[in-house]
Motif scaffolding. Structure first.
Motif, PDB file in Angstrom:
ATOM      1  N   ALA A   3      19.663  16.222 -25.519  1.00 19.53           N
ATOM      2  CA  ALA A   3      21.104  15.994 -25.649  1.00 19.53           C
ATOM      3  C   ALA A   3      21.382  14.525 -25.902  1.00 19.53           C
ATOM      4  O   ALA A   3      20.617  13.651 -25.529  1.00 19.53           O
ATOM      5  CB  ALA A   3      21.805  16.428 -24.373  1.00 19.53           C
ATOM      6  N   VAL A 230      28.064  16.663 -24.734  1.00 20.89           N
ATOM      7  CA  VAL A 230      26.627  16.508 -24.523  1.00 20.89           C
ATOM      8  C   VAL A 230      26.087  17.718 -23.781  1.00 20.89           C
ATOM      9  O   VAL A 230      26.817  18.442 -23.106  1.00 20.89           O
ATOM     10  CB  VAL A 230      26.315  15.225 -23.720  1.00 20.89           C
ATOM     11  N   LYS A 231      24.795  17.934 -23.905  1.00 19.58           N
ATOM     12  CA  LYS A 231      24.155  19.012 -23.166  1.00 19.58           C
ATOM     13  C   LYS A 231      24.214  18.695 -21.674  1.00 19.58           C
ATOM     14  O   LYS A 231      23.885  17.596 -21.247  1.00 19.58           O
ATOM     15  CB  LYS A 231      22.698  19.163 -23.609  1.00 19.58           C
ATOM     16  N   GLY A 232      24.648  19.651 -20.895  1.00 23.03           N
ATOM     17  CA  GLY A 232      24.758  19.433 -19.473  1.00 23.03           C
ATOM     18  C   GLY A 232      26.088  18.865 -19.028  1.00 23.03           C
ATOM     19  O   GLY A 232      26.260  18.547 -17.845  1.00 23.03           O
ATOM     20  N   GLU A 233      27.052  18.732 -19.954  1.00 25.80           N
ATOM     21  CA  GLU A 233      28.375  18.225 -19.591  1.00 25.80           C
ATOM     22  C   GLU A 233      28.932  19.002 -18.396  1.00 25.80           C
ATOM     23  O   GLU A 233      28.832  20.224 -18.327  1.00 25.80           O
ATOM     24  CB  GLU A 233      29.331  18.363 -20.772  1.00 25.80           C
TER      25      GLU A 233
END
Length: 254
Positions: A3, A230-233
């Motif tokens: 990410a 983003v990944k994991g937001e």
């Protein structure tokens, strides 16, 4: 696929501060803990040591800010810093790292999610996937005023600076937590920061601030900020669930 990472055009800083002031003050004045007298709802144990205040969400952790007589819960995957820690954002390039805004007793999701030294000064800046904490708001005109200014400043300081035009701050909404604590909730976010590529950890971001009056009638607030896109937001639903747990606690040492 990896990410994109969180911010920072600015410096996001955390430090352990020992000791405290006898009188309340606005946490924005500098990275130091503040003092509060006992709040209304009772709690067993000593909140200053983190004991006795149980989470209101099964499996979550409790964050206690005895200086402001309040507590809130975070998911079990978050790192809760010990009492005395302060987290703040400063102006980009400021060698003294003077706080633009600060919060004490923070908790982080993936505290070192992105680490960079974009200005090549030998000091690495760490960015988290999410940060939350609390602060005093002496000088605020109202809960709406405190929440609006703080939400905007967290996004500006951590993500968009020096650009203020990319920040969208929503109108304050009346909000009541699960404990019955009333106040104002404001959210803010940035757009276009990622395209400008301030550095390795550049991204857009969001913030949420719930401002209220503590047991002494003074303005205080809970804050969250984190990267977006983003990944994991951190999902907005999770932010809402965390703020719903904000409550006053008994900070008496007896």
């Amino acid at each position: 696929m990896a990410a994109a990472a969180v911010v920072v055009a600015s410096v996001v800083t955390g430090v352990l501060v020992l000791g405290g002031d006898k009188d309340k003050k606005d946490d924005n004045a500098g990275p130091g803990p503040t003092k509060s007298s006992a709040a209304a709802p009772s709690a067993t144990g000593n909140p200053r040591a983190g004991g006795g205040v149980e989470p209101t969400v099964d499996g979550w952790k409790t964050v206690v800010n005895a200086d402001h007589g309040m507590a809130f819960d975070v998911p079990s995957t978050w790192l809760v810093k010990s009492n005395g820690w302060v987290n703040w954002v400063s102006k980009e390039g400021d060698p003294q790292e003077k706080p633009l805004i600060a919060m004490s007793n923070p908790a982080f999701l993936d505290e070192k999610w992105c680490v960079s030294d974009d200005d090549k000064d030998g000091n690495e800046e760490e960015s988290s996937l999410g940060a939350t904490g609390s602060r005093g708001n002496n000088g605020a005109k109202s809960t709406e005023d405190a929440a609006t200014k703080d939400a905007t400043m967290w996004v500006y300081g951590a993500y968009s600076q020096p650009d203020k035009k990319s920040i969208a701050t929503k109108p304050a909404e009346s909000y009541t937590t699960a404990s019955g604590l009333t106040g104002s909730l404001v959210t803010a976010s940035s757009t276009g920061v990622e395209q400008k590529k301030h550095g390795k950890c550049s991204s857009d971001g969001k913030a949420a601030v719930f401002a209220f009056k503590d047991a002494d009638g003074d303005f205080a607030s809970w804050s969250f900020f984190g990267p977006t896109g983003v990944k994991g937001e951190v999902p907005d639903a999770t932010v809402r669930k965390i703020v719903s747990t904000v409550r006053l606690v008994d900070v008496s040492d007896s």
